[in-house]
Motif scaffolding. Structure first.
Motif, PDB file in Angstrom:
ATOM      1  N   ILE A 156      28.130  28.635  98.082  1.00  0.00           N
ATOM      2  CA  ILE A 156      28.790  29.373  97.007  1.00  0.00           C
ATOM      3  C   ILE A 156      29.295  28.344  96.013  1.00  0.00           C
ATOM      4  O   ILE A 156      29.997  27.399  96.386  1.00  0.00           O
ATOM      5  CB  ILE A 156      29.953  30.225  97.540  1.00  0.00           C
ATOM      6  N   HIS A 173      29.292  28.907 105.079  1.00  0.00           N
ATOM      7  CA  HIS A 173      28.424  29.949 105.622  1.00  0.00           C
ATOM      8  C   HIS A 173      27.181  29.320 106.255  1.00  0.00           C
ATOM      9  O   HIS A 173      26.433  28.618 105.562  1.00  0.00           O
ATOM     10  CB  HIS A 173      28.028  30.939 104.525  1.00  0.00           C
ATOM     11  N   ILE A 177      23.990  34.706 102.786  1.00  0.00           N
ATOM     12  CA  ILE A 177      25.143  35.487 102.339  1.00  0.00           C
ATOM     13  C   ILE A 177      24.631  36.810 101.758  1.00  0.00           C
ATOM     14  O   ILE A 177      23.777  36.824 100.884  1.00  0.00           O
ATOM     15  CB  ILE A 177      25.945  34.695 101.282  1.00  0.00           C
ATOM     16  N   VAL A 180      29.306  39.178  97.915  1.00  0.00           N
ATOM     17  CA  VAL A 180      30.588  38.537  97.608  1.00  0.00           C
ATOM     18  C   VAL A 180      31.388  39.510  96.747  1.00  0.00           C
ATOM     19  O   VAL A 180      30.829  40.166  95.856  1.00  0.00           O
ATOM     20  CB  VAL A 180      30.393  37.214  96.834  1.00  0.00           C
ATOM     21  N   THR A 191      33.279  37.793 101.814  1.00  0.00           N
ATOM     22  CA  THR A 191      31.823  37.683 101.911  1.00  0.00           C
ATOM     23  C   THR A 191      31.348  38.334 103.205  1.00  0.00           C
ATOM     24  O   THR A 191      32.087  38.387 104.193  1.00  0.00           O
ATOM     25  CB  THR A 191      31.360  36.212 101.923  1.00  0.00           C
ATOM     26  N   CYS A 193      27.838  38.029 105.800  1.00  0.00           N
ATOM     27  CA  CYS A 193      26.832  37.000 106.050  1.00  0.00           C
ATOM     28  C   CYS A 193      25.906  37.441 107.191  1.00  0.00           C
ATOM     29  O   CYS A 193      26.257  38.311 107.998  1.00  0.00           O
ATOM     30  CB  CYS A 193      27.550  35.690 106.415  1.00  0.00           C
TER      31      CYS A 193
END
Length: 471
Positions: A156, A173, A177, A180, A191, A193
């Protein structure tokens, strides 16, 4: 005989209604990319839709008033070399839209108020920092020019669009992902995942401040959004592959506030949330319905209101910011449903007979002015959105240009070099100036060196290019 108590809510009778056929946007070739993005973004001025295009990624931007059939030669926004995966309008400038793509870049575009005569191919800024495709792009809700991207490299990155530079990178992560979502004032984001964890992240501390393993037990993708009160609303699947909703308190992730099973369809539910009414609208890809729920502080906390159903399944969905709805019709939300070849607005309305402005339906809502500058946000300040009244409706402001101030590449080296040169048998000072030209796609820089010869009368004239490579 006991009588069932009906829950009191002014949104109990909200109903959805598609606009008339001539108010839709027809002949749009919606993208066929298999990515769980909404493929559509809308604001009070424009509708943007990711479309099929030859030779790379493109999306279509239409004025909201340009309903009806879209000319097949209508200019697109082109510039990505791979399919566009996500788009998002800037909340603080209705003419600025950001896009991200399989080509590993994100781009920010200025859309003119007038209809362009040719494709828009030059972004204001190109953001390069991911090593794999970029699938998620989100503007900060209250700070100017702050943009978040998430990529297939599991990173990110938060950018300052005004300088084109990354402010921070998070690598917490371990897998893909899924989505968000910023909270109401942009101090945190959550988030979901592929490792089945729901995380709450503080970007300025660059750390995960809370996480929950498997808020939904199924292995299919989840979605999560912050509510205005700071709780997290999630959609996912049970172990038996039933679709499920959840409401969570991030300060106590042990038990859900509410958990509700829906149906056995396999489309990922995309949640769209209105913080003014606390209503969440759920649209599943491949579904032909939109369910909506009100989130309250009384049990069972997530209250089912109704379902809007139509015959055709949706390919994607756009959600209008509150300032774009029609207050004269008691419209509290508007969604833009993507079919295979068209986009159809759907109005969510509270049935009322009065023509007067309904104060209880329209509290002041987030306006287009940012509450913070990028530097203030980076220094740790937080602020709620600056609110505007909906009493007289909302008129979008005229186009404002986004200024990008990149660092000068000449700051680290001398800009000019003076030397003595024999020209035409005389000795005159010669200035060699170096000009750096950064082209719009930001990938290469041309260097041009020009001799300026001082003339006896004190002036100077360009003599010749010493070095001017082909682009």
């Amino acid at each position: 005989m006991s009588r069932s108590i009906v829950r009191q809510s002014k949104f109990r009778h909200v109903f959805g209604q598609a606009v008339k056929t001539d108010q839709s946007y027809d002949d749009i070739r919606v993208s066929k990319v298999t990515w769980d993005s909404s493929f559509c973004a809308v604001n009070p001025k424009f509708l943007a839709v990711i479309v099929e295009s030859s030779g790379g990624g493109a999306f279509l931007v239409l004025h909201l008033s340009k309903v009806g059939r879209v000319d097949k030669n209508y200019p697109l926004v082109v510039g990505h070399s791979g399919p566009v995966l996500d788009i998002d309008w800037c909340p603080h400038n209705d003419n600025i839209v950001a896009s991200c793509s399989e080509d590993t870049t994100a781009m920010v575009w200025q859309i003119p108020d007038h209809t362009p005569s040719r494709p828009i191919s030059e972004p204001i800024v190109v953001l390069e920092g991911h090593s794999k495709r970029v699938g998620i792009i989100k503007w900060h809700p209250t700070a100017r020019n702050i943009l978040l991207t998430a990529g297939g490299d599991n990173l990110i990155i938060i950018w300052n669009v005004g300088t084109g530079e990354p402010l921070m990178t998070m690598d917490d992560h371990p897998d893909l992902i899924y989505n968000v979502s910023w909270n109401y004032n942009g101090s945190l984001f959550c988030t979901t995942c592929k490792d089945r964890r729901l995380r709450v992240c503080d970007p300025r501390k660059n750390e995960v401040v809370a996480e929950r393993l498997s808020p939904h037990e199924g292995i299919r993708p989840m979605r999560a959004i912050f509510t205005k009160e700071g709780n997290i609303f999630t959609t996912g699947f049970t172990r038996m592959s039933q679709r499920e909703l959840g409401l969570w308190d991030p300060t106590n992730f042990e038990e859900p506030i509410a958990l509700l099973e829906l149906d056995t369809s396999n489309g990922v539910l995309l949640p769209f949330y209105d913080p003014d009414t606390n209503i969440v609208y759920l649209s599943g890809k491949g579904d032909s319905s939109i369910r909506y729920f009100e989130i309250t502080e009384e049990p069972p906390y997530v209250h089912y209101i109704s379902t809007f159903s139509s015959k055709e399944p949706q390919r994607g969905m756009g959600f209008m910011p509150k300032r774009g709805v029609d207050v004269s019709k008691c419209e509290i939300a508007r969604l833009y449903k993507l079919h295979e070849r068209k986009c159809e607005p759907i109005m969510m309305t509270v049935p009322r007979k009065s023509d007067l402005f309904q104060d209880d339906l329209y509290p002041d809502t987030a306006g287009p002015e940012p509450a913070l500058e990028p530097e203030e946000w980076m220094d740790g300040r937080d602020a709620d959105p600056i609110l505007v009244s909906m009493r007289d409706g909302y008129v979008p402001p005229k186009s404002r240009e986004l200024k990008v101030a990149k660092k000068n590449v000449l700051d680290t080296r001398p800009a000019t070099r003076r030397s003595m040169s024999v020209i035409d048998g005389s000795s005159l000072p010669v200035t060699v100036a170096t000009r750096f030209s950064v082209y719009p796609d930001q990938r290469f820089t041309a260097v041009t060196q020009i001799q300026y010869v001082s003339s006896p009368d004190g002036g100077s004239a360009p003599r010749k290019d010493l070095y001017s490579p082909e682009r």
